[in-house]
Design a protein around this motif. Structure first.
Motif, PDB file in Angstrom:
ATOM      1  N   GLY A 155      17.804 -35.456   5.664  1.00 43.24           N
ATOM      2  CA  GLY A 155      16.402 -35.286   5.338  1.00 43.24           C
ATOM      3  C   GLY A 155      15.736 -34.242   6.205  1.00 43.24           C
ATOM      4  N   ALA A 156      16.097 -34.249   7.494  1.00 45.95           N
ATOM      5  CA  ALA A 156      15.467 -33.296   8.396  1.00 45.95           C
ATOM      6  C   ALA A 156      15.791 -31.862   7.993  1.00 45.95           C
ATOM      7  CB  ALA A 156      15.926 -33.549   9.827  1.00 45.95           C
ATOM      8  N   VAL A 157      16.998 -31.664   7.452  1.00 44.67           N
ATOM      9  CA  VAL A 157      17.344 -30.298   7.065  1.00 44.67           C
ATOM     10  C   VAL A 157      16.846 -29.978   5.662  1.00 44.67           C
ATOM     11  CG1 VAL A 157      19.263 -28.781   6.567  1.00 44.67           C
ATOM     12  CG2 VAL A 157      19.339 -30.245   8.559  1.00 44.67           C
ATOM     13  N   ASN A 158      16.951 -30.945   4.780  1.00 44.93           N
ATOM     14  CA  ASN A 158      16.611 -30.699   3.384  1.00 44.93           C
ATOM     15  C   ASN A 158      15.124 -30.492   3.193  1.00 44.93           C
ATOM     16  OD1 ASN A 158      17.365 -30.411   0.728  1.00 44.93           O
ATOM     17  ND2 ASN A 158      16.736 -32.497   0.251  1.00 44.93           N
ATOM     18  N   CYS A 159      14.341 -31.201   4.010  1.00 51.45           N
ATOM     19  CA  CYS A 159      12.897 -31.164   3.838  1.00 51.45           C
ATOM     20  C   CYS A 159      12.327 -29.756   3.980  1.00 51.45           C
ATOM     21  CB  CYS A 159      12.294 -32.140   4.834  1.00 51.45           C
ATOM     22  SG  CYS A 159      10.535 -32.224   4.758  1.00 51.45           S
ATOM     23  N   PRO A 160      12.604 -29.047   5.083  1.00 51.58           N
ATOM     24  CA  PRO A 160      12.089 -27.678   5.133  1.00 51.58           C
ATOM     25  C   PRO A 160      12.673 -26.806   4.038  1.00 51.58           C
ATOM     26  CG  PRO A 160      13.131 -28.259   7.214  1.00 51.58           C
ATOM     27  CD  PRO A 160      13.231 -29.445   6.346  1.00 51.58           C
ATOM     28  N   TYR A 161      13.947 -27.057   3.703  1.00 53.67           N
ATOM     29  CA  TYR A 161      14.580 -26.217   2.690  1.00 53.67           C
ATOM     30  C   TYR A 161      13.855 -26.306   1.358  1.00 53.67           C
ATOM     31  CZ  TYR A 161      18.254 -24.275  -0.258  1.00 53.67           C
ATOM     32  OH  TYR A 161      18.954 -23.519  -1.157  1.00 53.67           O
ATOM     33  N   THR A 162      13.465 -27.549   0.981  1.00 58.85           N
ATOM     34  CA  THR A 162      12.790 -27.670  -0.308  1.00 58.85           C
ATOM     35  C   THR A 162      11.334 -27.240  -0.231  1.00 58.85           C
ATOM     36  OG1 THR A 162      12.699 -29.984   0.291  1.00 58.85           O
ATOM     37  CG2 THR A 162      14.087 -29.399  -1.569  1.00 58.85           C
ATOM     38  N   TYR A 163      10.700 -27.461   0.928  1.00 57.24           N
ATOM     39  CA  TYR A 163       9.285 -27.144   0.987  1.00 57.24           C
ATOM     40  C   TYR A 163       9.022 -25.653   1.061  1.00 57.24           C
ATOM     41  CZ  TYR A 163       7.853 -31.979   1.622  1.00 57.24           C
ATOM     42  OH  TYR A 163       7.591 -33.293   1.443  1.00 57.24           O
ATOM     43  N   MET A 164       9.848 -24.966   1.822  1.00 60.01           N
ATOM     44  CA  MET A 164       9.495 -23.578   2.072  1.00 60.01           C
ATOM     45  C   MET A 164       9.876 -22.691   0.917  1.00 60.01           C
ATOM     46  SD  MET A 164      10.363 -23.392   6.099  1.00 60.01           S
ATOM     47  CE  MET A 164      11.189 -21.891   5.880  1.00 60.01           C
ATOM     48  N   SER A 165       9.000 -21.850   0.513  1.00 61.20           N
ATOM     49  CA  SER A 165       9.285 -20.992  -0.627  1.00 61.20           C
ATOM     50  C   SER A 165      10.085 -19.780  -0.225  1.00 61.20           C
ATOM     51  CB  SER A 165       7.980 -20.551  -1.287  1.00 61.20           C
ATOM     52  OG  SER A 165       7.129 -20.022  -0.315  1.00 61.20           O
ATOM     53  N   TYR A 166      10.348 -19.651   1.057  1.00 58.49           N
ATOM     54  CA  TYR A 166      11.162 -18.551   1.529  1.00 58.49           C
ATOM     55  C   TYR A 166      12.546 -18.609   0.898  1.00 58.49           C
ATOM     56  CZ  TYR A 166      13.787 -15.774   4.920  1.00 58.49           C
ATOM     57  OH  TYR A 166      14.596 -14.864   5.523  1.00 58.49           O
ATOM     58  N   PHE A 167      12.995 -19.848   0.638  1.00 61.20           N
ATOM     59  CA  PHE A 167      14.351 -20.017   0.152  1.00 61.20           C
ATOM     60  C   PHE A 167      14.463 -19.943  -1.366  1.00 61.20           C
ATOM     61  CE2 PHE A 167      16.207 -20.736   4.068  1.00 61.20           C
ATOM     62  CZ  PHE A 167      15.456 -21.621   4.810  1.00 61.20           C
ATOM     63  N   LEU A 168      13.349 -19.811  -2.037  1.00 58.36           N
ATOM     64  CA  LEU A 168      13.408 -19.842  -3.488  1.00 58.36           C
ATOM     65  C   LEU A 168      14.026 -18.570  -4.029  1.00 58.36           C
ATOM     66  CD1 LEU A 168      10.134 -21.389  -4.812  1.00 58.36           C
ATOM     67  CD2 LEU A 168      12.413 -22.293  -4.903  1.00 58.36           C
ATOM     68  N   ARG A 169      14.971 -18.735  -4.910  1.00 52.15           N
ATOM     69  CA  ARG A 169      15.588 -17.546  -5.487  1.00 52.15           C
ATOM     70  C   ARG A 169      14.675 -17.002  -6.572  1.00 52.15           C
ATOM     71  NH1 ARG A 169      19.565 -21.279  -5.595  1.00 52.15           N
ATOM     72  NH2 ARG A 169      19.427 -21.465  -7.835  1.00 52.15           N
ATOM     73  N   ASN A 170      14.785 -15.724  -6.757  1.00 59.25           N
ATOM     74  CA  ASN A 170      13.915 -15.104  -7.743  1.00 59.25           C
ATOM     75  C   ASN A 170      14.512 -15.204  -9.134  1.00 59.25           C
ATOM     76  OD1 ASN A 170      11.533 -13.999  -8.163  1.00 59.25           O
ATOM     77  ND2 ASN A 170      12.022 -11.977  -7.352  1.00 59.25           N
ATOM     78  N   VAL A 171      13.826 -15.908 -10.003  1.00 53.81           N
ATOM     79  CA  VAL A 171      14.349 -16.092 -11.353  1.00 53.81           C
ATOM     80  C   VAL A 171      13.351 -15.542 -12.351  1.00 53.81           C
ATOM     81  CG1 VAL A 171      14.908 -17.801 -13.082  1.00 53.81           C
ATOM     82  CG2 VAL A 171      15.691 -18.121 -10.760  1.00 53.81           C
ATOM     83  N   THR A 172      13.807 -14.678 -13.218  1.00 49.48           N
ATOM     84  CA  THR A 172      12.889 -14.137 -14.218  1.00 49.48           C
ATOM     85  C   THR A 172      13.205 -14.732 -15.578  1.00 49.48           C
ATOM     86  OG1 THR A 172      14.394 -12.348 -14.695  1.00 49.48           O
ATOM     87  CG2 THR A 172      12.739 -11.966 -12.992  1.00 49.48           C
ATOM     88  N   ASP A 173      12.290 -14.530 -16.480  1.00 50.25           N
ATOM     89  CA  ASP A 173      12.498 -15.050 -17.829  1.00 50.25           C
ATOM     90  C   ASP A 173      13.726 -14.440 -18.470  1.00 50.25           C
ATOM     91  OD1 ASP A 173       9.055 -15.573 -18.849  1.00 50.25           O
ATOM     92  OD2 ASP A 173      10.616 -16.916 -18.092  1.00 50.25           O
ATOM     93  N   ALA A 174      13.951 -13.153 -18.170  1.00 50.45           N
ATOM     94  CA  ALA A 174      15.095 -12.480 -18.779  1.00 50.45           C
ATOM     95  C   ALA A 174      16.401 -13.152 -18.380  1.00 50.45           C
ATOM     96  CB  ALA A 174      15.097 -11.007 -18.376  1.00 50.45           C
ATOM     97  N   ASP A 175      16.473 -13.584 -17.109  1.00 43.84           N
ATOM     98  CA  ASP A 175      17.683 -14.267 -16.661  1.00 43.84           C
ATOM     99  C   ASP A 175      17.938 -15.511 -17.485  1.00 43.84           C
ATOM    100  OD1 ASP A 175      16.767 -13.644 -13.236  1.00 43.84           O
ATOM    101  OD2 ASP A 175      17.952 -12.445 -14.639  1.00 43.84           O
ATOM    102  N   ILE A 176      16.867 -16.281 -17.665  1.00 42.63           N
ATOM    103  CA  ILE A 176      17.022 -17.534 -18.401  1.00 42.63           C
ATOM    104  C   ILE A 176      17.459 -17.248 -19.838  1.00 42.63           C
ATOM    105  CG2 ILE A 176      15.845 -19.574 -19.234  1.00 42.63           C
ATOM    106  CD1 ILE A 176      14.175 -19.616 -16.864  1.00 42.63           C
ATOM    107  N   LEU A 177      16.815 -16.246 -20.440  1.00 40.71           N
ATOM    108  CA  LEU A 177      17.174 -15.905 -21.813  1.00 40.71           C
ATOM    109  C   LEU A 177      18.632 -15.508 -21.930  1.00 40.71           C
ATOM    110  CD1 LEU A 177      14.266 -13.900 -23.399  1.00 40.71           C
ATOM    111  CD2 LEU A 177      15.157 -16.126 -23.991  1.00 40.71           C
ATOM    112  N   ALA A 178      19.069 -14.674 -20.976  1.00 44.36           N
ATOM    113  CA  ALA A 178      20.453 -14.206 -21.034  1.00 44.36           C
ATOM    114  C   ALA A 178      21.411 -15.387 -20.954  1.00 44.36           C
ATOM    115  CB  ALA A 178      20.700 -13.220 -19.896  1.00 44.36           C
ATOM    116  N   LEU A 179      21.109 -16.310 -20.046  1.00 40.60           N
ATOM    117  CA  LEU A 179      21.991 -17.457 -19.881  1.00 40.60           C
ATOM    118  C   LEU A 179      21.995 -18.332 -21.122  1.00 40.60           C
ATOM    119  CD1 LEU A 179      23.780 -18.207 -17.607  1.00 40.60           C
ATOM    120  CD2 LEU A 179      22.113 -19.840 -16.816  1.00 40.60           C
TER     121      LEU A 179
END
Lengths: 232, 448
Positions: free
Chosen positions: B158-182
């Motif tokens: 929990g101590a490690v996961n909590c900052p990981y989920t909260y911080m947006s620094y770790f969010l990968r950049n996903v665009t609509d085009a990516d989703i469409l392609a997949l």
């Protein structure tokens, strides 16, 4: 042979009601040995003859998951709801909740055009009018009939009869581990083939008079690979 | 007289918590399932209400000891005897083969559990040899070991996961085009599966019409036969079938990836809202806290340090010494530490319930929901017993003696050391795990 016409039927229902067993039974006339969780969608083919003795492919799309899934899963599932021609709603006779969830399932599949967090789906209210002008044939199947004790059977069957009436659909109650329920000539088999006939009719024979099926096609796939599945 | 008052307070508070637990149970966990039996409910509630010991703080001295002991006995009874038996019973009833002798097999399972439970105590230096075999200390020590391990694992992760989920620094950049392609890829795979299955269906039908019976080779003779007399059509079919299996596996993976991308996109949108920004800030705060905790755990292990005074008293002493403010140390430390302990307990309960609920949703189905609820009850019970053990550290001296009295002569230092070790291991491995998962995803993404 691949030039035969095809028809797409979705099989929807909560997880654990027995959709995969049912589909396996329908297609191969055999009982499924070890059912495992269905992730995404698995397709089975079923060939059906029509009154004019033409053979069609019926694709049974067995979609896994539960109706209370996260919005991300719902949006992913929505990919499978393109241009469907019929829906089989499966519920578990021993679990009342699964029957109630059928309303939400049908709304999710029929209102595919509305954004997944659209108003119609979230308030979950059942609106009979939506089903009144629904062009897509529905069939309601109740599974695990063998697990209901004889004493309770009548009560359960009455309840499911009401359910099927709400959807304006036929209903079948069976046990997916016993092929005898769908034996040729039994009333269940007759209902099933009537349903498939209806699906094929709606798809191929009413095409000329049937302009607006109730939902529009997805614009973004306009010129893409799915052209073959759309109406011409 | 005071005993009566205390008892009534205990009873009312337990009823309150019973109601709360019931609400949680019905609303959150069992929303979609109808099949539950009252016995399970009962067990679950007993576990919860008997676990809420800390209320004993507010009671008078004389009856406190009695209530503590009573609660402890009840919890132990449930944790070690009832719940495992029920779990065994439900697991057995899920397996169709053993339907006849459910009770017998459940007993067998329970005995196995007891055996392993007892063996658990051997490798650990937790007991002074003064005690008999069936004393409360034996049971508590073992339950404590399991519970402490669980707590440490959960808090490490929990101590490690909590900052990981909260911080947006770790969010990968996903665009609509990516989703469409997949999604397009997914549907293409589906189309391929369809066409292959059609070929198989056609082949089956023609063979059936021609009167050939397509038997799967069964048994020994069947295998020999299939080696010598192979039909050309069936060879072709099995090849296609293999391709279909591979494609189905691929389609499952694609589906999961697409769902993942959708989820990430939602998180990105959420992080732009006000709430999202607030959580982002919290994430930074928690990451500092997490680093500090890991650091402290390492120091504790390396220097073999055991704290003598609790943090609150230490803090107050420091303020008194450095800032020269006049505090009545004893008075304030007592109340502040109560409040702090209360906050810690409430937040950890809340965290535990949330984690368990998520876990429950992820893996439950109508078959196994009973077993899972019981497992959860078991885990919660052990968690609470061990949190009582560990909280001893954060309390002023007089109260420590009370706990020591009630729980008997246990090697408390061992538990703290054990907690630190497991916490460190868990935190480091979750860092490694999250790092790998994070690294892997963008690469898969780019390869599209």
């Amino acid at each position: 042979m691949a030039a035969l016409d095809r028809v797409k039927v979705l099989v929807l229902g909560d997880s654990g009601v027995g959709k995969s067993s049912l589909v396996h039974l329908l297609c191969h006339n055999q009982v499924l040995g070890n059912p495992s969780w269905t992730v995404g969608c698995s397709i089975h083919d079923y060939k059906e003859g029509t009154p004019e003795e033409k053979t069609y492919y019926i694709e049974l799309w067995d979609v896994g998951g539960s109706v209370g899934s996260a919005t991300s899963v719902k949006s992913t599932r929505a990919v499978f709801y393109n241009s469907l021609n019929g829906i089989i709603l499966v519920h578990d006779l021993t679990n009342k909740k699964s029957s109630q969830n059928l309303y939400r399932w049908s709304l999710e599949a029929l209102n595919r055009d509305v954004a997944p967090t659209g108003v119609l789906v979230t308030n979950g209210d059942y609106d009979r009018e939506q089903f009144a002008d629904n062009q897509i044939p529905l069939l309601v199947i109740g599974t695990k009939l063998d697990q209901i004790p004889e004493t309770k059977r009548n009560e359960v069957l009455t309840r499911t009869a009401f359910l099927a009436e709400d959807f304006n659909a036929e209903e079948i109650n069976l046990d997916c581990t016993n092929p005898r329920y769908l034996a040729a000539g039994s009333s269940n088999a007759v209902k099933l083939s009537r349903f498939f006939d209806k699906v094929i009719e709606k798809r191929y024979f009413l095409r000329d008079g049937n302009q607006i099926p109730g939902f529009s096609e997805r614009k973004r796939f306009g010129g893409g690979t799915l052209k073959s599945l759309h109406y011409d | 007289m005071s005993f009566l008052i205390d008892s009534s307070i205990m009873v009312t508070s337990q009823v309150l918590f019973f109601g709360f637990g019931w609400l949680f149970f019905m609303r959150k966990l069992f929303k979609d399932y109808e099949e539950y039996q009252d016995a399970i409910l009962q067990t679950y509630q007993d576990t919860i209400l008997s676990s809420l010991i800390p209320l004993a703080y507010f009671l008078h001295c004389s009856s406190r000891y009695f209530h503590w002991k009573l609660n402890l006995c009840v919890i132990l009874l449930i944790l070690v005897f009832m719940v495992p038996f029920y779990i065994g019973y439900f697991v057995v009833s899920n397996i169709r083969l053993l339907h006849r002798q459910k009770l017998l097999f459940a007993c067998v399972l329970w005995l196995t559990f007891m055996y392993f439970f007892w063996k658990l105590g051997d490798p650990f230096p937790i007991l002074s040899p003064k005690h008999g075999i069936l004393s409360i200390e034996q049971l508590i020590s073992r339950v404590g070991v399991i519970g402490v391990t669980l707590m440490a694992l959960l808090s490490g992760f929990g101590a490690v996961n909590c900052p990981y989920t909260y911080m947006s620094y770790f969010l990968r950049n996903v665009t609509d085009a990516d989703i469409l392609a997949l999604e397009r890829r997914l549907l293409q795979t589906m189309d391929m599966i369809i066409s292959k299955k059609k070929r198989i269906a056609v082949a089956h039908r023609t063979m059936f019409q021609r009167g050939e019976v397509h038997n799967k080779p069964t048994g020994f003779w069947g295998m020999i036969k299939s080696v010598t007399t192979s039909v050309a059509g069936s060879e072709n079919l099995s090849l296609i079938q293999q391709e279909v299996d591979a494609l189905e596996e691929l389609s499952r993976q694609l589906f999961l990836e697409t769902a993942d991308l959708h989820a990430t996109k939602e998180r990105i949108e959420y992080s732009k809202t006000f709430q999202g920004k607030y959580f982002n800030f919290l994430g930074y705060f928690f990451s500092i806290y997490c680093v500090w905790k890991i650091f402290m755990a390492t120091i504790n292990i390396v220097f073999d340090r055991v704290g003598k005074t609790d943090p609150v008293t230490r803090g107050i002493e420091i303020t008194v010494n450095y800032l020269g403010i006049q505090f009545d140390v004893k008075f304030w430390s007592q109340h502040i530490s109560f409040i702090l302990v209360g906050i810690i307990i409430v937040t950890s309960i809340r965290g535990l319930l949330i984690t368990l609920t998520k876990f429950f949703y992820a893996i439950s189905s109508s078959k196994s929901s009973n077993v899972i609820v019981l497992l959860l009850a078991q885990i919660m019970g052990m968690y609470f017993v061990s949190s009582v053990l560990l909280i001893r550290m954060s309390m002023p001296l007089e109260y420590r003696t009370i706990i020591t009295e009630v729980l008997g002569e246990l090697q408390f230092n061992f538990y703290h050391r054990w907690f630190d070790v497991i916490f460190l291991v868990s935190a480091l491995s979750s860092i490694l795990f999250l790092y790998l998962a994070h690294k892997q995803a963008p690469e898969k993404h780019m390869a599209l």
